[in-house]
Design an enzyme around this catalytic site. Sequence first.
Site, PDB file in Angstrom:
ATOM      1  N   GLU A 122       0.829  -1.210   0.000  1.00 12.12           N
ATOM      2  CA  GLU A 122       0.000   0.000   0.000  1.00 12.12           C
ATOM      3  C   GLU A 122       0.857   1.251   0.000  1.00 12.12           C
ATOM      4  OE1 GLU A 122       1.155  -1.035   2.826  1.00 12.12           O
ATOM      5  OE2 GLU A 122      -0.003  -0.371   4.566  1.00 12.12           O
ATOM      6  N   ASP A 124       5.020   3.033   0.106  1.00 13.72           N
ATOM      7  CA  ASP A 124       6.476   3.045   0.138  1.00 13.72           C
ATOM      8  C   ASP A 124       6.869   4.212   1.023  1.00 13.72           C
ATOM      9  OD1 ASP A 124       9.167   3.394  -0.312  1.00 13.72           O
ATOM     10  OD2 ASP A 124       9.026   3.433  -2.499  1.00 13.72           O
ATOM     11  N   ASP A 125       7.284   3.897   2.255  1.00 10.10           N
ATOM     12  CA  ASP A 125       7.657   4.936   3.207  1.00 10.10           C
ATOM     13  C   ASP A 125       9.183   5.085   3.197  1.00 10.10           C
ATOM     14  OD1 ASP A 125       7.738   6.737   5.293  1.00 10.10           O
ATOM     15  OD2 ASP A 125       7.354   5.271   6.848  1.00 10.10           O
ATOM     16  N   ARG A 127      11.130   2.629   2.304  1.00  8.89           N
ATOM     17  CA  ARG A 127      11.507   1.692   1.229  1.00  8.89           C
ATOM     18  C   ARG A 127      12.194   0.427   1.776  1.00  8.89           C
ATOM     19  NH1 ARG A 127      13.023   4.858  -4.068  1.00  8.89           N
ATOM     20  NH2 ARG A 127      10.788   5.246  -4.000  1.00  8.89           N
ATOM     21  N   LYS A 170       5.676   7.905  -0.488  1.00 11.55           N
ATOM     22  CA  LYS A 170       5.954   9.147   0.243  1.00 11.55           C
ATOM     23  C   LYS A 170       7.189   9.827  -0.319  1.00 11.55           C
ATOM     24  CE  LYS A 170       4.124   7.736   4.684  1.00 11.55           C
ATOM     25  NZ  LYS A 170       4.367   7.614   6.124  1.00 11.55           N
ATOM     26  N   TRP A 197       1.411  10.823   7.943  1.00  7.55           N
ATOM     27  CA  TRP A 197       0.868   9.497   8.240  1.00  7.55           C
ATOM     28  C   TRP A 197      -0.430   9.300   7.463  1.00  7.55           C
ATOM     29  CZ3 TRP A 197       2.961   5.267  10.065  1.00  7.55           C
ATOM     30  CH2 TRP A 197       2.111   4.184  10.315  1.00  7.55           C
TER      31      TRP A 197
END
Length: 230
Positions: A122, A124-125, A127, A170, A197
Amino acid sequence: MAAAATNGAAPVVEKIYVSYNDVHSAIQKVYTDKIQPWKPDLLIAIGTGGYLPARIVRAFAKKLENATLPIQCVGLSLYEDIGGGQFGIIGQNVVKTQWFKDVGGDSDSVNLLGKRVMIVDEIDDTRTTLGFAVGELEKNVAAQRVAFEKEHQGEPVPETVIGIFVVHNKLKKKAVALPSKIMDDSYFSGEDIEDKWIVYAWDAVDIEEHQALCDAQNARRKQGAVNGGA
Ligand code: 5GP
């Protein structure tokens, strides 16, 4: 992650509320523009956030291409649950809690050779999770190549291509770099988004309240765009 300024109190994490419709629309657009032309023939859904997006991609493939896309679910965990309704903290290591059977060559093992394999999550923060998933998949592919070469001496090994689809990416400095061959032509995000967030609809208990928060946020954004564009 962006945190609002406070006067010595714990930082307030800014949130973006995302509805089921937002997710559906983002996937619909990227499916038509990028995923369908890429032609995946196997989805690897990273649990739990990637399950529903993968299922939606599969629905588009069925309805628009009459293609049946198999989904393999894997479990990877980076954020630890610290309870008390607080956000998880970033773990140092990815924990592999579930993976598909990749060896054996029997009916319940997954052949990766000759496949276009798309990893789905869902978000990619940092990674880190995606980097780990790609690394594990590459190990599986390498093992299958060795087995193939043993069994089919002299024959060329069918190529495996790895791609990635995330609903949201992100915009931030990433902790892990993905192979450039993936980033250059096999990495797709539904939306590139601010480093806040993201609250997904599937994490809500009261879905009406969640939808109201989405609507209010969208109205503020629309108003901001109108004012900004005036
Ligand atoms: P990573 O930092 O490895 O890219 O992301 C690890 C996992 O953290 C994601 O798969 C997702 O489950 C969770 N995560 C990171 N940022 C967010 C966020 O903004 N919202 C939600 N709901 N989950 C997030």
